[in-house]
Motif scaffolding. Structure first.
Motif, PDB file in Angstrom:
ATOM      1  N   LEU A 146       0.824  -1.221   0.000  1.00  0.00           N
ATOM      2  CA  LEU A 146       0.000   0.000   0.000  1.00  0.00           C
ATOM      3  C   LEU A 146       0.852   1.262   0.000  1.00  0.00           C
ATOM      4  O   LEU A 146       0.553   2.219  -0.725  1.00  0.00           O
ATOM      5  CB  LEU A 146      -0.964  -0.019   1.182  1.00  0.00           C
ATOM      6  CG  LEU A 146      -2.018  -1.133   1.146  1.00  0.00           C
ATOM      7  CD1 LEU A 146      -2.770  -1.208   2.461  1.00  0.00           C
ATOM      8  CD2 LEU A 146      -2.976  -0.950  -0.024  1.00  0.00           C
ATOM      9  N   LEU A 190      -7.011   5.091  -2.451  1.00  0.00           N
ATOM     10  CA  LEU A 190      -5.824   4.602  -1.747  1.00  0.00           C
ATOM     11  C   LEU A 190      -5.044   5.765  -1.141  1.00  0.00           C
ATOM     12  O   LEU A 190      -4.558   5.670  -0.010  1.00  0.00           O
ATOM     13  CB  LEU A 190      -4.926   3.796  -2.683  1.00  0.00           C
ATOM     14  CG  LEU A 190      -3.625   3.280  -2.088  1.00  0.00           C
ATOM     15  CD1 LEU A 190      -3.886   2.370  -0.891  1.00  0.00           C
ATOM     16  CD2 LEU A 190      -2.805   2.558  -3.144  1.00  0.00           C
ATOM     17  N   ARG A 244      -5.944  -3.430   0.866  1.00  0.00           N
ATOM     18  CA  ARG A 244      -5.218  -4.059  -0.245  1.00  0.00           C
ATOM     19  C   ARG A 244      -6.169  -4.893  -1.093  1.00  0.00           C
ATOM     20  O   ARG A 244      -6.111  -4.839  -2.324  1.00  0.00           O
ATOM     21  CB  ARG A 244      -4.074  -4.922   0.276  1.00  0.00           C
ATOM     22  CG  ARG A 244      -3.259  -5.549  -0.847  1.00  0.00           C
ATOM     23  CD  ARG A 244      -2.055  -6.294  -0.338  1.00  0.00           C
ATOM     24  NE  ARG A 244      -1.259  -6.800  -1.442  1.00  0.00           N
ATOM     25  CZ  ARG A 244      -0.048  -7.317  -1.302  1.00  0.00           C
ATOM     26  NH1 ARG A 244       0.503  -7.394  -0.095  1.00  0.00           N
ATOM     27  NH2 ARG A 244       0.615  -7.748  -2.350  1.00  0.00           N
TER      28      ARG A 244
END
Length: 183
Positions: A51, A122, A139
């Protein structure tokens, strides 16, 4: 425009087509290389590493070099198509028109309406305060959908490039536009 070249002379249509093919090759190559190297590499790392890496990569790619090929191709393909529009059957025009549609929908459109919203979500995710379960869930929400969209835009980019190559190899019909020749 006439596409005949003599004594190293190129028409403006030919120059634009060469630049279009180059920009398309660059952006298609970026997505292809990403699929072949970055995706498998990142699949091997922990959730937090994955990430964080994707956040940093998504921020870093927003630069003039990327935009030149990504947005440049979206502008150059329709321009090249228009430059080869003419009366009668013209394979070059039709191939460029198809390449434009494939790129604009399958590469540019998928990126803007698929990958970018995932990137934005994200980017808004706070890694430092997330638990291991939250990292795994983020994720899972991101990786699969993002990679699937990347496959689509890669295939579309390569298909557009093949169509441009075929257009370069096909004869172009005369158009009513005046020829501009550069040496």
């Amino acid at each position: 425009m006439t596409t005949v070249k003599t004594n190293n002379m190129f028409t403006i249509s030919q120059i634009v087509l060469i630049v279009t093919a180059t920009a398309t090759a660059l952006i298609s190559g970026l997505f292809y290389a990403w699929s072949c190297s970055v995706v498998p590499g990142l699949a091997r790392v922990s959730d937090s590493t994955y990430l964080e890496a994707m956040q940093q990569i998504n921020r870093a790619i927003l630069n003039p070099v990327f935009f030149l090929s990504f947005i440049g191709t979206a502008l150059l393909l329709p321009l090249s198509t228009w430059l080869y529009y003419g009366p009668g059957p013209n394979a070059r025009f039709w191939l460029l028109l198809l390449a434009s549609v494939v790129y604009l929908a399958g590469t540019f459109g998928v990126t803007m309406f698929g990958n970018v919203p995932l990137n934005d979500a994200l980017d808004a995710f706070n890694l430092s305060s997330a638990s291991a379960q939250e990292l795994a869930a983020q994720r899972a929400r991101f990786e699969g959908p993002w990679n699937n969209l990347n496959i689509i835009r890669t295939i579309a980019g390569v298909a557009a490039l093949v169509l441009i190559i075929l257009a370069c190899l096909s004869p172009a019909a005369e158009t009513s536009r005046p020829a501009v020749v550069y040496r």
